[in-house]
Design a protein around this motif. Structure first.
Motif, PDB file in Angstrom:
ATOM      1  N   ASN A  91      41.083 -44.643  26.565  1.00  0.00           N
ATOM      2  CA  ASN A  91      41.632 -44.141  25.301  1.00  0.00           C
ATOM      3  C   ASN A  91      42.850 -43.246  25.487  1.00  0.00           C
ATOM      4  OD1 ASN A  91      39.686 -45.405  23.658  1.00  0.00           O
ATOM      5  ND2 ASN A  91      38.233 -43.720  23.986  1.00  0.00           N
ATOM      6  N   GLU A  92      43.213 -42.954  26.739  1.00  0.00           N
ATOM      7  CA  GLU A  92      44.291 -41.999  26.997  1.00  0.00           C
ATOM      8  C   GLU A  92      45.587 -42.715  27.354  1.00  0.00           C
ATOM      9  OE1 GLU A  92      43.621 -39.136  26.153  1.00  0.00           O
ATOM     10  OE2 GLU A  92      41.575 -38.600  26.697  1.00  0.00           O
ATOM     11  N   THR A  93      46.691 -42.177  26.848  1.00  0.00           N
ATOM     12  CA  THR A  93      48.028 -42.646  27.205  1.00  0.00           C
ATOM     13  C   THR A  93      48.835 -41.437  27.660  1.00  0.00           C
ATOM     14  OG1 THR A  93      47.941 -44.433  25.574  1.00  0.00           O
ATOM     15  CG2 THR A  93      50.114 -43.811  26.406  1.00  0.00           C
ATOM     16  N   ILE A  94      49.338 -41.499  28.892  1.00  0.00           N
ATOM     17  CA  ILE A  94      50.065 -40.377  29.497  1.00  0.00           C
ATOM     18  C   ILE A  94      51.562 -40.662  29.475  1.00  0.00           C
ATOM     19  CG2 ILE A  94      50.363 -39.001  31.594  1.00  0.00           C
ATOM     20  CD1 ILE A  94      47.537 -40.014  32.425  1.00  0.00           C
ATOM     21  N   LEU A  95      52.334 -39.664  29.075  1.00  0.00           N
ATOM     22  CA  LEU A  95      53.797 -39.750  29.165  1.00  0.00           C
ATOM     23  C   LEU A  95      54.283 -38.558  29.976  1.00  0.00           C
ATOM     24  CD1 LEU A  95      56.356 -40.766  26.477  1.00  0.00           C
ATOM     25  CD2 LEU A  95      56.765 -38.750  27.875  1.00  0.00           C
ATOM     26  N   PHE A 108      49.875 -37.658  38.106  1.00  0.00           N
ATOM     27  CA  PHE A 108      49.685 -38.270  36.800  1.00  0.00           C
ATOM     28  C   PHE A 108      49.669 -39.792  36.882  1.00  0.00           C
ATOM     29  CE2 PHE A 108      51.077 -33.998  35.466  1.00  0.00           C
ATOM     30  CZ  PHE A 108      49.997 -33.698  34.643  1.00  0.00           C
ATOM     31  N   GLY A 109      50.383 -40.353  37.858  1.00  0.00           N
ATOM     32  CA  GLY A 109      50.282 -41.786  38.073  1.00  0.00           C
ATOM     33  C   GLY A 109      48.883 -42.187  38.514  1.00  0.00           C
ATOM     34  N   LEU A 110      48.300 -41.410  39.439  1.00  0.00           N
ATOM     35  CA  LEU A 110      46.946 -41.704  39.929  1.00  0.00           C
ATOM     36  C   LEU A 110      45.891 -41.423  38.866  1.00  0.00           C
ATOM     37  CD1 LEU A 110      47.142 -40.392  43.601  1.00  0.00           C
ATOM     38  CD2 LEU A 110      46.958 -42.763  42.832  1.00  0.00           C
ATOM     39  N   ILE A 111      46.143 -40.428  38.013  1.00  0.00           N
ATOM     40  CA  ILE A 111      45.195 -40.157  36.920  1.00  0.00           C
ATOM     41  C   ILE A 111      45.054 -41.398  36.047  1.00  0.00           C
ATOM     42  CG2 ILE A 111      44.921 -38.898  34.742  1.00  0.00           C
ATOM     43  CD1 ILE A 111      46.069 -36.437  36.222  1.00  0.00           C
ATOM     44  N   GLY A 112      46.197 -42.006  35.716  1.00  0.00           N
ATOM     45  CA  GLY A 112      46.151 -43.208  34.900  1.00  0.00           C
ATOM     46  C   GLY A 112      45.398 -44.334  35.586  1.00  0.00           C
ATOM     47  N   MET A 113      45.678 -44.554  36.877  1.00  0.00           N
ATOM     48  CA  MET A 113      45.051 -45.657  37.597  1.00  0.00           C
ATOM     49  C   MET A 113      43.581 -45.410  37.906  1.00  0.00           C
ATOM     50  SD  MET A 113      47.930 -47.110  40.232  1.00  0.00           S
ATOM     51  CE  MET A 113      48.274 -45.548  41.030  1.00  0.00           C
ATOM     52  N   ILE A 131      63.089 -41.462  25.271  1.00  0.00           N
ATOM     53  CA  ILE A 131      61.741 -40.885  25.310  1.00  0.00           C
ATOM     54  C   ILE A 131      61.148 -40.831  23.904  1.00  0.00           C
ATOM     55  CG2 ILE A 131      60.435 -38.767  25.793  1.00  0.00           C
ATOM     56  CD1 ILE A 131      62.515 -38.283  28.077  1.00  0.00           C
ATOM     57  N   CYS A 132      61.957 -40.439  22.939  1.00  0.00           N
ATOM     58  CA  CYS A 132      61.468 -40.409  21.550  1.00  0.00           C
ATOM     59  C   CYS A 132      61.048 -41.808  21.089  1.00  0.00           C
ATOM     60  CB  CYS A 132      62.535 -39.834  20.626  1.00  0.00           C
ATOM     61  SG  CYS A 132      62.812 -38.058  20.829  1.00  0.00           S
ATOM     62  N   ASP A 133      61.819 -42.825  21.481  1.00  0.00           N
ATOM     63  CA  ASP A 133      61.450 -44.201  21.138  1.00  0.00           C
ATOM     64  C   ASP A 133      60.100 -44.569  21.769  1.00  0.00           C
ATOM     65  OD1 ASP A 133      63.746 -44.629  19.650  1.00  0.00           O
ATOM     66  OD2 ASP A 133      64.859 -45.513  21.330  1.00  0.00           O
ATOM     67  N   GLU A 134      59.885 -44.149  23.011  1.00  0.00           N
ATOM     68  CA  GLU A 134      58.627 -44.461  23.702  1.00  0.00           C
ATOM     69  C   GLU A 134      57.445 -43.721  23.082  1.00  0.00           C
ATOM     70  OE1 GLU A 134      58.834 -46.859  26.899  1.00  0.00           O
ATOM     71  OE2 GLU A 134      59.951 -47.121  25.026  1.00  0.00           O
ATOM     72  N   ILE A 135      57.678 -42.480  22.658  1.00  0.00           N
ATOM     73  CA  ILE A 135      56.620 -41.725  21.986  1.00  0.00           C
ATOM     74  C   ILE A 135      56.233 -42.416  20.688  1.00  0.00           C
ATOM     75  CG2 ILE A 135      56.050 -39.546  20.837  1.00  0.00           C
ATOM     76  CD1 ILE A 135      57.862 -38.122  22.877  1.00  0.00           C
ATOM     77  N   ALA A 136      57.234 -42.843  19.929  1.00  0.00           N
ATOM     78  CA  ALA A 136      56.965 -43.532  18.665  1.00  0.00           C
ATOM     79  C   ALA A 136      56.216 -44.844  18.892  1.00  0.00           C
ATOM     80  CB  ALA A 136      58.280 -43.796  17.928  1.00  0.00           C
ATOM     81  N   ARG A 137      56.532 -45.524  20.002  1.00  0.00           N
ATOM     82  CA  ARG A 137      55.935 -46.839  20.266  1.00  0.00           C
ATOM     83  C   ARG A 137      54.503 -46.725  20.792  1.00  0.00           C
ATOM     84  NH1 ARG A 137      58.443 -51.339  24.504  1.00  0.00           N
ATOM     85  NH2 ARG A 137      56.887 -52.966  24.117  1.00  0.00           N
ATOM     86  N   TYR A 138      54.277 -45.790  21.743  1.00  0.00           N
ATOM     87  CA  TYR A 138      52.986 -45.761  22.439  1.00  0.00           C
ATOM     88  C   TYR A 138      52.068 -44.619  21.994  1.00  0.00           C
ATOM     89  CZ  TYR A 138      55.074 -49.187  25.574  1.00  0.00           C
ATOM     90  OH  TYR A 138      55.675 -50.308  26.082  1.00  0.00           O
ATOM     91  N   LYS A 139      52.600 -43.639  21.267  1.00  0.00           N
ATOM     92  CA  LYS A 139      51.808 -42.509  20.755  1.00  0.00           C
ATOM     93  C   LYS A 139      50.905 -41.906  21.849  1.00  0.00           C
ATOM     94  CE  LYS A 139      51.825 -43.919  15.929  1.00  0.00           C
ATOM     95  NZ  LYS A 139      52.965 -44.829  16.127  1.00  0.00           N
ATOM     96  N   PRO A 140      51.506 -41.236  22.839  1.00  0.00           N
ATOM     97  CA  PRO A 140      50.729 -40.686  23.949  1.00  0.00           C
ATOM     98  C   PRO A 140      49.728 -39.623  23.504  1.00  0.00           C
ATOM     99  CG  PRO A 140      52.959 -39.816  23.971  1.00  0.00           C
ATOM    100  CD  PRO A 140      52.937 -40.911  22.938  1.00  0.00           C
ATOM    101  N   THR A 141      48.665 -39.493  24.280  1.00  0.00           N
ATOM    102  CA  THR A 141      47.667 -38.446  24.041  1.00  0.00           C
ATOM    103  C   THR A 141      47.907 -37.243  24.945  1.00  0.00           C
ATOM    104  OG1 THR A 141      46.154 -39.491  25.629  1.00  0.00           O
ATOM    105  CG2 THR A 141      45.914 -40.093  23.304  1.00  0.00           C
ATOM    106  N   ILE A 142      48.562 -37.477  26.076  1.00  0.00           N
ATOM    107  CA  ILE A 142      48.854 -36.406  27.036  1.00  0.00           C
ATOM    108  C   ILE A 142      50.317 -36.509  27.451  1.00  0.00           C
ATOM    109  CG2 ILE A 142      48.361 -35.448  29.324  1.00  0.00           C
ATOM    110  CD1 ILE A 142      45.530 -36.612  29.061  1.00  0.00           C
ATOM    111  N   LYS A 168      46.744 -34.682  22.489  1.00  0.00           N
ATOM    112  CA  LYS A 168      45.707 -33.706  22.814  1.00  0.00           C
ATOM    113  C   LYS A 168      46.317 -32.484  23.479  1.00  0.00           C
ATOM    114  CE  LYS A 168      42.056 -35.374  24.868  1.00  0.00           C
ATOM    115  NZ  LYS A 168      41.211 -36.200  25.769  1.00  0.00           N
ATOM    116  N   CYS A 169      47.279 -32.718  24.378  1.00  0.00           N
ATOM    117  CA  CYS A 169      47.899 -31.580  25.063  1.00  0.00           C
ATOM    118  C   CYS A 169      49.274 -31.963  25.592  1.00  0.00           C
ATOM    119  CB  CYS A 169      47.018 -31.074  26.199  1.00  0.00           C
ATOM    120  SG  CYS A 169      46.626 -32.284  27.466  1.00  0.00           S
ATOM    121  N   CYS A 170      50.169 -30.991  25.562  1.00  0.00           N
ATOM    122  CA  CYS A 170      51.487 -31.086  26.189  1.00  0.00           C
ATOM    123  C   CYS A 170      51.465 -30.118  27.370  1.00  0.00           C
ATOM    124  CB  CYS A 170      52.594 -30.712  25.214  1.00  0.00           C
ATOM    125  SG  CYS A 170      52.811 -31.884  23.862  1.00  0.00           S
TER     126      CYS A 170
END
Length: 405
Positions: A91-95, A108-113, A131-142, A168-170
């Motif tokens: 359920n988590e998406t990291i940017l 953070f790469g290993l956290i995702g994997m 980056i703003c385009d990616e946030i709008a597209r993927y809606k990260p949680t972290i 959830k957190c920045c």
């Protein structure tokens, strides 16, 4: 040895199949490996304390050092992060804007994997529109970045219009984050969603962070991670604990600590020292702790300035300077005092906001000096002010004080 995937990958005057020699190296093509080495895997039992990887430090205060991180240490920090932040697999998406060659980018790469999350790859952390385009597209949680990354995003009008309902957190680390900038960011992403912490290459990254469930304290880096012990010791000898509210060097003990600096036994012995019968890492970070156990970074020991015997903490001066309305970013560094051998002068390097860049510099300098007089003890005041168009940044986005010195 140097192994190349194809002989054509190396420029050779002898043509394909004859890779160019490298002095002091044996050059093998990948074809040679397949033809001449046995197919049976070597017998190797990997133990938790074995070296997992060698991660190099950023080199902002000296030459980079190879940090040997163990399998146990890195795996521990992954689990600590997951538990601390309530990580929900699938359920988590990291940017993150941290590059993968930096230990935070690696984490953070290993956290995702390893923990089961997606990661949005950012090829250029300075391209805030992308980056703003990616946030709008993927809606990260972290989100996880250095403060300058967030400050650049705050200047992009696209950022204010984004939907942060899933955040959830920045997470912010690697450099001080001015409290006023944190408040500005929380007005957009949501109150209580900005989390400062402290991590080092030598600790497999994170050792201290503001908790997600318990109250956060703006301007602090939070409390120690699970199974992590942190003390503050005196700056002169490093052998005595300091009382609550007093500055001291952070020392840490826990399962995520590194094994050694690669081929640097003297530097390893300086960093990993015995204290009260246990081996502790002396981090070089200066902090103070409040009565609730929250830590606030004051400075790096190498960034402290000696003004006629008085210690000046660059972070304190920078925080005061950030409150001036004309200043976008700043850095405080030491300069030799020509009139007092062994003493130093405080120098402020300032990047102005766009709206102030066309103002008279002499007049601005005088206003800033008057601001110092009203808000700072005499020995802490910068004696030298330099205006720059852009503060030099490392590849990670931290202000490069080594260049400024």
């Amino acid at each position: 040895h140097v192994v190349v995937a194809s002989a054509a990958d190396i420029l050779s005057p002898s043509g394909p199949g004859n890779p160019a020699p490298l002095e002091g190296k044996t050059v093998l093509t990948f074809r040679e490996i397949l033809d001449n080495y046995p197919v049976k895997l070597p017998e190797r039992i990997v133990k938790p304390g074995d070296t997992c990887l060698i991660q190099y430090t950023g080199g902002t205060t000296g030459l980079p050092k190879g940090v040997e991180l163990t399998h146990n240490g890195f795996a521990t920090n992954l689990l600590q992060f997951g538990q601390w932040n309530g990580f929900e697999p699938e359920n988590e998406t990291i940017l993150s804007g941290f590059p993968f060659f930096h230990v935070a980018g690696l984490l953070f790469g290993l956290i995702g994997m390893c923990l089961g999350g997606r990661q949005v790859l950012i090829p250029d952390p300075r391209n805030t529109s992308h980056i703003c385009d990616e946030i709008a597209r993927y809606k990260p949680t972290i989100m996880a970045n250095v403060p300058t990354f967030y400050q650049m995003l705050l200047q992009n009008p696209m950022f204010v219009e984004l939907d942060f309902s899933r955040i959830k957190c920045c997470i912010s680390g690697a450099a001080p984050f001015p409290v006023d900038s944190i408040k500005a960011l929380e007005q957009i992403v949501g109150k209580g969603r900005v989390t400062e912490g402290l991590g080092l290459t030598e600790t497999g990254v994170i050792i201290i962070a503001n908790p997600q469930e318990n109250p956060k304290k703006l301007g602090t880096i939070g409390i120690p991670f699970q199974s992590t012990y942190v003390k503050l010791v005196d700056l002169n000898t490093g052998t005595n604990e300091v009382p609550i509210g007093q500055e001291g060097e952070i020392i840490v003990r826990g399962p995520q600590l590194f094994k050694c600096y690669h081929n640097k036994p003297e530097e390893t012995a300086h960093a990993l020292r015995n204290f009260q019968g246990e081996k502790w890492l002396y981090t070089g970070d200066v902090a103070k702790m409040d009565k609730d156990g929250y830590f606030t970074i004051v400075d790096r020991t190498k960034d402290m300035i000696n003004v006629s015997g008085y210690k000046v903490f660059s972070r304190e001066v920078e925080d005061t300077l950030h409150e001036h309305p004309a200043i976008e970013c700043c850095a405080i560094v030491a300069m030799p005092d020509p009139d007092r051998p062994g003493s130093e002068l405080v120098k402020a390097v300032i990047q102005l906001l766009d709206s102030y860049r066309d103002k008279d510099r002499a007049e601005l300098e005088q206003q800033i000096l008057e601001y110092f007089k009203a808000n700072m003890s005499p020995y802490k005041r910068p004696r030298i002010i330099e205006f720059v168009d852009q503060l030099p940044l490392t590849s990670v986005g931290k202000v490069d004080k080594k260049v400024l010195r």
